[in-house]
Enzyme design. Structure first.
Site, PDB file in Angstrom:
ATOM      1  N   ASP A  79       0.814  -1.215   0.000  1.00  0.00           N
ATOM      2  CA  ASP A  79       0.000   0.000   0.000  1.00  0.00           C
ATOM      3  C   ASP A  79       0.854   1.274   0.000  1.00  0.00           C
ATOM      4  OD1 ASP A  79      -2.792   1.137   0.589  1.00  0.00           O
ATOM      5  OD2 ASP A  79      -1.643   2.014   2.240  1.00  0.00           O
ATOM      6  N   GLU A 105       1.726  -0.236  -4.873  1.00  0.00           N
ATOM      7  CA  GLU A 105       0.712   0.761  -5.237  1.00  0.00           C
ATOM      8  C   GLU A 105       1.324   2.159  -5.257  1.00  0.00           C
ATOM      9  OE1 GLU A 105      -1.643   2.602  -2.473  1.00  0.00           O
ATOM     10  OE2 GLU A 105      -3.372   2.910  -3.759  1.00  0.00           O
TER      11      GLU A 105
HETATM   12  C1  NOJ Z   1      -4.352   3.222  -0.528  1.00  0.00           C
HETATM   13  C2  NOJ Z   1      -5.530   2.352  -0.205  1.00  0.00           C
HETATM   14  O1  NOJ Z   1      -5.917   1.684  -1.369  1.00  0.00           O
HETATM   15  C3  NOJ Z   1      -6.608   3.265   0.338  1.00  0.00           C
HETATM   16  O2  NOJ Z   1      -7.858   2.619   0.439  1.00  0.00           O
HETATM   17  C4  NOJ Z   1      -6.148   3.792   1.668  1.00  0.00           C
HETATM   18  O3  NOJ Z   1      -7.069   4.748   2.149  1.00  0.00           O
HETATM   19  C5  NOJ Z   1      -4.780   4.471   1.535  1.00  0.00           C
HETATM   20  N1  NOJ Z   1      -3.851   3.765   0.706  1.00  0.00           N
HETATM   21  C6  NOJ Z   1      -4.148   4.597   2.892  1.00  0.00           C
HETATM   22  O4  NOJ Z   1      -3.747   3.358   3.376  1.00  0.00           O
END
Ligand code: NOJ
Length: 574
Positions: free
Chosen positions: A226, A294
């Site tokens: 993430d 991500e």
């Molecule tokens: C990306 C995640 O996909 C999202 O849902 C989240 O709010 C943020 N990162 C923070 O972890």
């Protein structure tokens, strides 16, 4: 066919490639992305859970999916629905138990489905034991595990002012929160209940790597990592630059500044490489463990942003998400240019690079809503499932689920509660999966569901679409089945071809004696293509049965927003 001699036996090049791809499972894998709260509730509390997921694995398998990615299921106060982790090595009771997780692993294993889990390394919950300890004083074992700073100065009214102008990505307010106990601010790049870990502290890095080992020991096949850009900030924590093109009231408050110091410093690649090294430890060599990171490119050069990850983190075990399916305009010229340059660059750099396409997720509007066209969403499905590498299907896309209007009293997402421009937040794309026309669409037996169901669930659900030859589900299943049985679609070469139509993107996927031509009409009118290939058979059309009966002539006329897959003669290209 060329033969390759190995010690003691002779195997064909094809066989050798086959073994290679068996091992390199992400090459060509369809990955089904599960938002655990929303797939299937098994205990009537209106929230999806792990036993529910297990009960739906056959559906997932029917799409040709060879892996699942689970959004977080860890213990969490759910301030950001699990992305605020209170314990990296546990299961939140609303999702089940560790035994349930082990059963999920076994059931997936039985079906040949790999399991990727979400790893959230940038921040924890403020209820994590590390943070609870960290905030108690400036001098304890965890005091340097988070990013603490003194106030920049005190306002005339006596309030401490934050150390810099950084903003949190969810609400657009200051990314700093004053903590009375420590008499300091802590940094939260997301919700106030998600304090950022201090990745420059080796003890933090080591703790996250331990958490990875915990799950690798349980047999997971990999991680979705993430928010990786935030792991490395400019070391002096200097102000972000003002955004010269920001328009107040029109742009998100978060984008009033450029985020050039608050995220994306080069140490990101070093930190991720350390994590990638865990995947390569001897103990985990029994099978390929893989991570997908991500990071939304925010430059005008997304290609360079993607390449930075392939170059910076060993592509043998890691790949960045490719988010062009979320950000690029649905327009032929942009896609043609991007596909040509991206796949050429990966080929040049290393044959190990695995593209990793996601056309949607739990943070993005549903495909039909983003593209504002059912036809375009169907052709996007054809494209997603015929592109090289990993293809991520966000749950519900396979039945064409749409964003659901959420009445104000049901709003859950913290992002919807901050910046007024984000007022609809991310709840609309997180609503319960639509399985049947029955109670709560077969999602739950309980009195209510955590988010409202789509109003059309009685028409639009898995059961209703299963035998409908024209449905989204039939299209996804047909594409999925084609892909898993086809070396060319799984792992063949990728060549962008001229289609003689400005509105149609064409590419050929080829492996050995198998070749496919994919054509995608990006516009709402018929498009005529002329191709220098010998067509063998039309295998899939986003319009399904209508075109399958068509004659194969010199010209291919695509309907508005139609996408097609032809088997072609591999020898025919000149
Ligand atoms: C990306 C995640 O996909 C999202 O849902 C989240 O709010 C943020 N990162 C923070 O972890």
């Amino acid at each position: 066919m060329r033969n390759v001699v190995t010690i003691g036996c002779t195997i064909t090049r094809e066989k050798q490639m086959e073994q290679h791809y068996q091992k390199r499972w992400p090459e060509g894998a369809i990955v089904y992305h599960i938002y655990p709260r929303s797939l299937q509730d098994s205990d009537g509390d209106g929230i999806g859970d792990i036993p529910g997921i297990i009960s739906r694995l056959d559906h997932i398998g029917s799409l040709g999916a060879e892996a699942i990615w689970l959004s977080p299921f860890y213990p969490s106060p759910m301030a950001d629905f699990g992305y605020d982790v209170a314990d990296y090595c546990g299961i939140h009771p609303i999702f089940g138990t560790m035994e349930d997780f082990d059963r999920l692993m076994a059931e997936c294993g039985r079906r040949g489905i790999k399991v990727m889990i979400d790893l959230v390394p940038n921040h924890t919950s403020d209820e994590h034991a590390w943070f609870r300890q960290s905030r108690t004083s400036r001098n304890n074992d965890y005091s340097n595990w988070y990013i603490w700073r003194d106030a920049h100065e005190t306002s005339p009214t006596g309030n401490p002012l934050p150390p810099n102008n950084w903003r949190d990505a969810l609400t657009g307010g200051s990314a700093w929160q004053w903590d009375e106990g420590r008499g300091q601010f802590y940094l939260h790049s997301f919700d106030v209940k998600q304090p950022d870990l201090n990745w420059s502290n080796p003890a933090v890095r080591s703790a996250i790597k331990q958490a990875m080992r915990f799950w690798l020991d349980k047999g997971v096949d990999g991680f979705r990592v993430d928010a990786v850009y935030w792991m490395a900030k400019e070391p002096l924590l200097s102000d972000d630059s003002p955004n010269p093109s920001y328009v107040e009231g029109e742009d998100l408050r978060y984008d009033a500044v450029l985020h050039n110091n608050s995220r994306g410093w080069p140490a990101v690649y070093a930190y991720l490489s350390e994590m990638a090294d865990v995947l390569k430890e001897e103990k985990y060599q029994d099978k390929l463990r893989f991570m997908v990171t991500e990071a939304y490119p925010d430059t005008h050069n997304p290609l360079a942003a993607y390449l930075a990850f392939y170059v910076g983190v060993d592509p043998e075990v890691a790949a960045p998400f490719n988010f062009e399916g979320v950000t690029l305009p649905w327009e032929a010229g942009s896609w043609r240019r991007f596909l040509r340059s991206f796949h050429h660059a990966l080929e040049q750099f290393s044959p190990l690079c695995v593209p990793s396409y996601a056309f949607g997720n739990h943070d993005q509007p549903r495909l039909i809503d983003r593209l504002r066209s059912v036809g375009a969403a169907r052709s996007a499905a054809v494209m997603l499932l015929t592109l090289p590498g990993m293809s991520f299907i966000y749950y519900g896309e396979e039945i064409g689920m749409r964003n659901v209007d959420i009445p104000p009293e049901y709003v859950q997402d913290p992002a919807a509660k901050g910046d007024p421009l984000r007022s609809i937040g991310r709840d609309p794309e997180r609503t319960p999966m639509q399985w049947t026309a029955g109670k709560h669409s077969g999602f739950s037996d309980g009195d209510s569901t955590w988010l409202p169901l789509a109003p059309d669930y009685d028409q639009n659900n898995v059961e209703a679409q299963a035998d409908d030859p024209k449905s989204f589900l039939t299209l996804y299943r047909r594409l999925g089945q084609l892909r898993i049985t086809s070396p060319a679609l799984r792992s063949g070469s990728m060549t962008i071809v001229d289609t003689a139509s400005a509105n149609v993107v064409g590419y050929i996927r080829e492996h050995g004696s198998e070749a496919y031509l994919v054509l995608v009409n990006f516009c709402g009118e018929d498009a005529t293509c002329r191709m220098n290939v010998t067509l063998r058979k039309l295998l899939v059309s986003s319009e399904l049965e209508t075109l399958l009966a068509a004659d194969l002539g010199e010209e291919i006329v695509l309907r508005p927003h139609e996408a097609v897959v032809f088997a072609i003669d591999p020898q025919s290209r000149t």
